[in-house]
Design a protein around this motif. Structure first.
Motif, PDB file in Angstrom:
ATOM      1  N   MET A  87     -11.733  -6.940  -8.057  1.00  0.00           N
ATOM      2  CA  MET A  87     -10.319  -7.257  -7.915  1.00  0.00           C
ATOM      3  C   MET A  87      -9.957  -7.485  -6.471  1.00  0.00           C
ATOM      4  N   ALA A  88     -10.356  -6.551  -5.624  1.00  0.00           N
ATOM      5  CA  ALA A  88     -10.018  -6.650  -4.204  1.00  0.00           C
ATOM      6  C   ALA A  88     -10.554  -7.961  -3.632  1.00  0.00           C
ATOM      7  N   ASN A  89     -11.783  -8.314  -4.006  1.00  0.00           N
ATOM      8  CA  ASN A  89     -12.341  -9.591  -3.531  1.00  0.00           C
ATOM      9  C   ASN A  89     -11.533 -10.775  -4.047  1.00  0.00           C
ATOM     10  N   ALA A  90     -11.228 -10.710  -5.346  1.00  0.00           N
ATOM     11  CA  ALA A  90     -10.567 -11.852  -5.973  1.00  0.00           C
ATOM     12  C   ALA A  90      -9.215 -12.134  -5.328  1.00  0.00           C
ATOM     13  N   ILE A  91      -8.486 -11.081  -4.952  1.00  0.00           N
ATOM     14  CA  ILE A  91      -7.127 -11.307  -4.466  1.00  0.00           C
ATOM     15  C   ILE A  91      -7.027 -11.332  -2.949  1.00  0.00           C
ATOM     16  N   SER A  92      -8.166 -11.216  -2.269  1.00  0.00           N
ATOM     17  CA  SER A  92      -8.091 -11.070  -0.812  1.00  0.00           C
ATOM     18  C   SER A  92      -7.505 -12.293  -0.100  1.00  0.00           C
ATOM     19  N   ASP A  93      -7.639 -13.499  -0.692  1.00  0.00           N
ATOM     20  CA  ASP A  93      -7.145 -14.691   0.011  1.00  0.00           C
ATOM     21  C   ASP A  93      -5.738 -15.118  -0.404  1.00  0.00           C
ATOM     22  N   LEU A  94      -5.093 -14.362  -1.290  1.00  0.00           N
ATOM     23  CA  LEU A  94      -3.793 -14.794  -1.806  1.00  0.00           C
ATOM     24  C   LEU A  94      -2.655 -14.477  -0.836  1.00  0.00           C
ATOM     25  N   ASP A  95      -1.495 -15.134  -1.043  1.00  0.00           N
ATOM     26  CA  ASP A  95      -0.286 -14.804  -0.300  1.00  0.00           C
ATOM     27  C   ASP A  95       0.162 -13.387  -0.664  1.00  0.00           C
ATOM     28  N   THR A  96       0.873 -12.744   0.275  1.00  0.00           N
ATOM     29  CA  THR A  96       1.285 -11.358   0.020  1.00  0.00           C
ATOM     30  C   THR A  96       2.098 -11.216  -1.264  1.00  0.00           C
ATOM     31  N   ASP A  97       3.027 -12.154  -1.526  1.00  0.00           N
ATOM     32  CA  ASP A  97       3.853 -11.974  -2.730  1.00  0.00           C
ATOM     33  C   ASP A  97       3.021 -12.129  -3.995  1.00  0.00           C
ATOM     34  N   LEU A 106      -0.927  -3.869 -12.669  1.00  0.00           N
ATOM     35  CA  LEU A 106      -2.009  -2.895 -12.826  1.00  0.00           C
ATOM     36  C   LEU A 106      -1.450  -1.482 -12.879  1.00  0.00           C
ATOM     37  N   PRO A 107      -2.223  -0.535 -13.429  1.00  0.00           N
ATOM     38  CA  PRO A 107      -1.798   0.866 -13.372  1.00  0.00           C
ATOM     39  C   PRO A 107      -1.714   1.315 -11.903  1.00  0.00           C
ATOM     40  N   ASP A 108      -0.771   2.235 -11.615  1.00  0.00           N
ATOM     41  CA  ASP A 108      -0.555   2.695 -10.237  1.00  0.00           C
ATOM     42  C   ASP A 108      -1.833   3.146  -9.541  1.00  0.00           C
ATOM     43  N   LYS A 109      -2.673   3.839 -10.296  1.00  0.00           N
ATOM     44  CA  LYS A 109      -3.877   4.409  -9.698  1.00  0.00           C
ATOM     45  C   LYS A 109      -4.789   3.278  -9.193  1.00  0.00           C
ATOM     46  N   VAL A 110      -4.943   2.258 -10.017  1.00  0.00           N
ATOM     47  CA  VAL A 110      -5.794   1.132  -9.626  1.00  0.00           C
ATOM     48  C   VAL A 110      -5.194   0.410  -8.418  1.00  0.00           C
ATOM     49  N   THR A 111      -3.859   0.250  -8.416  1.00  0.00           N
ATOM     50  CA  THR A 111      -3.196  -0.389  -7.282  1.00  0.00           C
ATOM     51  C   THR A 111      -3.534   0.337  -5.985  1.00  0.00           C
ATOM     52  N   GLN A 112      -3.435   1.665  -6.016  1.00  0.00           N
ATOM     53  CA  GLN A 112      -3.742   2.462  -4.823  1.00  0.00           C
ATOM     54  C   GLN A 112      -5.181   2.235  -4.373  1.00  0.00           C
ATOM     55  N   GLU A 113      -6.100   2.209  -5.341  1.00  0.00           N
ATOM     56  CA  GLU A 113      -7.517   2.004  -4.999  1.00  0.00           C
ATOM     57  C   GLU A 113      -7.735   0.649  -4.364  1.00  0.00           C
ATOM     58  N   VAL A 114      -7.081  -0.378  -4.941  1.00  0.00           N
ATOM     59  CA  VAL A 114      -7.250  -1.713  -4.376  1.00  0.00           C
ATOM     60  C   VAL A 114      -6.675  -1.755  -2.961  1.00  0.00           C
ATOM     61  N   LEU A 115      -5.505  -1.100  -2.770  1.00  0.00           N
ATOM     62  CA  LEU A 115      -4.872  -1.106  -1.446  1.00  0.00           C
ATOM     63  C   LEU A 115      -5.772  -0.471  -0.389  1.00  0.00           C
ATOM     64  N   THR A 116      -6.508   0.584  -0.772  1.00  0.00           N
ATOM     65  CA  THR A 116      -7.351   1.250   0.224  1.00  0.00           C
ATOM     66  C   THR A 116      -8.530   0.385   0.660  1.00  0.00           C
ATOM     67  N   THR A 117      -8.878  -0.637  -0.132  1.00  0.00           N
ATOM     68  CA  THR A 117      -9.981  -1.508   0.282  1.00  0.00           C
ATOM     69  C   THR A 117      -9.525  -2.537   1.318  1.00  0.00           C
ATOM     70  N   MET A 118      -8.220  -2.615   1.596  1.00  0.00           N
ATOM     71  CA  MET A 118      -7.701  -3.649   2.502  1.00  0.00           C
ATOM     72  C   MET A 118      -7.574  -3.123   3.922  1.00  0.00           C
ATOM     73  N   ASP A 119      -7.475  -4.074   4.887  1.00  0.00           N
ATOM     74  CA  ASP A 119      -7.245  -3.599   6.247  1.00  0.00           C
ATOM     75  C   ASP A 119      -5.770  -3.231   6.404  1.00  0.00           C
TER      76      ASP A 119
END
Lengths: 451, 451
Positions: A87-97, A106-119
């Motif tokens: 997921m993190a890879n797939a969405i890394s190039d998208l616009d912020t919105d 996504l479920p909140d927990k997954v959102t948090q996990e994806v967010l931690t993979t970002m800079d």
């Protein structure tokens, strides 16, 4: 040259390749010949089995782009099958919105996990957008604005842009902010092009700009864009004047489409994210709920008829004619209901002009009631040779048509005040009203007359 | 700063000025404080009397701008009250496509008269647009393109633009043509900004551009814009490659809004140009037609019931329960109908995937039919203590729900092939089908059982 046709021939190629099982060829068409938006459209137009097959053939680096163009329901379904890292890879190039939109599904927990993979910078930007509800200006905005100071010259702006080498999509103007990051105006790209290099930004910037508070609803944002023919607009905190981001027309077009779809689909008890090719089981379950709700109203109508069994037993012609009274009321009411729901959606109706409308609808209901009651009475007389029944049906038609248009006009207002979506609940309640009033008036009058 | 609120307070000012009869103040607000789009929205939200009053207070030089933002119906009404010269003045400052739209709402003779008041260049441009139907790319296009040749440098382009001092609205790219006026690519404004002055147009222009043939329908144009997030697109004759003009997102947004409105309003027999505040007489007349059409279908349903008068005479419970069978069919069918009409409108459905959909709908109809027939049979048994009627209604429900979803799925296809608008005719025909099948199945089975 004509791109539309060109795309269609690509799609035909793809279909024949799919049929002949030439998967390597399909993979090439999906990943290099077609644009992401076309691939998304293709997925949305495919039944589940083909959809799964096609998605499996899309290269990982293209997944995010395609995902972004998919409807919410299909998007969730695909995301639920991915790992956090994918997921993190797939969405890394998208616009912020767009990233925020995806994460909101996504479920909140997954959102948090994806967010931690970002800079950190990306995470801050996305959290800023996520802090607003999806259906507000804050949730629609992008944080990728290019800002300039008012006291620099156009020449300096041009040099700065050339160093950048590329601008965010849909950039029709740069945003002018002061040292405290407060929004003070916008500098249209076109002005940069036609201005002399030594004029300052302040001299050419526009200050009469539509700026949008982040709490503004997406409906209002769409109305502002439509009314003022905007391509982009800055999102500005109205108390602090701080620039938060900008909204672009492509996202607003999606809002407009979704809103219009919402009224249409809700009136049939469907969801605006409805996937046309959802599997049978899922579809059955959803529709069953709507049928159940309507069954209750149908039993209410039957209950009303049941009250008049003795009368029906005496005069069977009443049973033959009673659907006419209910159905004419339903049609008249739903015309008014649709008009009012659409008027609310495009912002034409408020408490100030509602009085006039209710009044007009009353006249319309009365005059159409009178017109059609005469015709129906005549037809009834020709059919059953019974002057009493003809009179009774005429009166019942007038009563039901007037009640129907009044209910159609007032129900949406009432429901909106109660916080209930008029498009969803309006038609069910309206039908109940027109059925009950129709059967009650017709059979009730008949009981009185024939006693 | 927040413009939305700022506008609202202007509108409130206006309302209180109107109420207190301070017409000079109203005139000032209409002509200098509000933008043309806001004035148009105000006119659309006003009942006829106030509308006339407000229009009278708008200065002649602002009339064109306001006209352009009004719905077709109100526009025609206002234009019909103007002289040719007033019309020509009012529309003289509009974009070519907007002038063409306005003229298309006038009788041919008046259009010709207005055209003769214009100078030759304007006339030629407008006639070019008028030569295409309003609902095609040709009818949507603007002829105010800025074109450049491929072999000049960015520096020359910039000098040329600076001499111009202003660009047409929504210019996100210049169009590149060769000596024969054939379209060869587009030069995004943003590319001009970030490129070195001595590179040539050819080096930085995009050739992978969505170009649109003038015969393309407006629906397809809207799909291309939505799918590719376009702001503008060139209109190019596909055989000659000649550049004819360009289409901009503001006009496409109107198309999207109108299309979505069309599905919603047509299903209730309303016109998508419907003026929310049309006078009672006009509204009554229009709605009367729709009620008349529906009355025919209601009499057809009654006719079916009439065939079973003897049975109804024997078992009055049938009269009480028969609306349930018809209504459940109507609801199930209209869900499918709405889904398919919307799928057609956004281009998800074609002959290739229709088979799958019909199959899915059959399963949905069957499974919901089975589910609800059990529940309805139970309720019927509790109510009337009659096992025969309970069985009969269960079978009738299953039959009607299956026919309903199949009719809902296949009707739009059939109607489209016959050149009839599914959104307009679909729901009337569907209701007739579900009523006839519902009553026929229920009362027919009862007649057989009870004989």
């Amino acid at each position: 040259m004509a791109r539309g046709e060109y795309q269609n021939s690509k799609l035909q190629h793809l279909e024949s390749a799919l049929e002949s099982g030439a998967l390597a060829q399909v993979r090439r068409i999906l990943n290099s010949d077609l644009q992401a938006a076309d691939v998304a459209h293709l997925l949305e137009s495919s039944p589940p089995k083909e959809r799964k097959l096609l998605w499996g053939l899309i290269d990982e680096e293209n997944e995010g782009d395609v995902l972004q163009h998919l409807g919410d329901e299909i998007q969730s379904w695909l995301l639920n099958q991915m790992s956090v890292q994918e997921m993190a890879n797939a969405i890394s190039d998208l616009d912020t919105d767009d990233v925020a939109d995806v994460l909101q599904n996504l479920p909140d927990k997954v959102t948090q996990e994806v967010l931690t993979t970002m800079d950190e910078q990306d995470r801050d930007r996305i959290e800023a957008v996520l802090s607003y509800p999806e259906d507000t200006a804050g949730g629609l905005m992008n944080t990728d604005t290019i800002t300039v100071r008012p006291d620099i010259t156009i020449e300096v702006v041009l040099r700065y842009l050339r160093r950048h080498r590329s601008l965010p999509d849909m950039t029709d103007s740069l945003l002018v902010v002061n040292r405290r990051d407060e929004f003070i105006g916008s500098l249209p790209i076109n002005k940069i092009l036609v201005s002399d290099g030594d004029t300052t930004v302040r001299e050419v910037m526009s200050t009469d700009v539509v700026s949008i508070d982040p709490e503004t609803t997406d409906t209002q944002v769409a109305q502002l864009f439509e009314r003022h023919d905007l391509i982009s607009a800055p999102v500005v905190e109205s108390h602090t004047h701080k620039l938060l981001g900008r909204i672009t027309i492509d996202d607003v077009v999606d809002v407009i489409r979704e809103e219009a779809d919402h009224s249409l689909l809700s009136m049939a008890g469907l969801d605006e994210d409805e996937d046309t090719f959802a599997p049978a089981l899922k579809t059955s379950r959803r529709r069953a709920v709507w049928l159940g709700i309507n069954l209750i109203t149908a039993f209410v109508a039957s209950g009303v008829i049941g009250m008049f069994q003795d009368t029906l037993d005496k005069v069977v012609a009443l049973a033959v004619l009673m659907p006419i009274v209910a159905s004419m009321g339903g049609i008249a009411g739903s015309q008014t209901l649709t008009l009012v729901i659409r008027g609310q959606a495009i912002g034409h109706l408020d408490s100030g002009n509602m009085g006039w409308l209710v009044n007009r609808e009353f006249i319309v209901g009365l005059s159409n009631g009178l017109l059609w009651s005469v015709i129906i009475a005549l037809a009834t007389y020709i059919w059953f040779q019974d002057i009493q029944i003809s009179l009774i049906i005429a009166i019942a038609i007038v009563i039901n048509l007037i009640i129907a248009v009044l209910a159609g006009a007032l129900l949406p207002l009432l429901l909106k005040k109660l916080g209930i979506d008029p498009a969803l609940a309006g038609s069910v309640i309206l039908t109940t009203v027109t059925d009950v009033v129709g059967f009650m008036a017709f059979l009730g009058l008949a009981t009185v007359f024939y006693l």
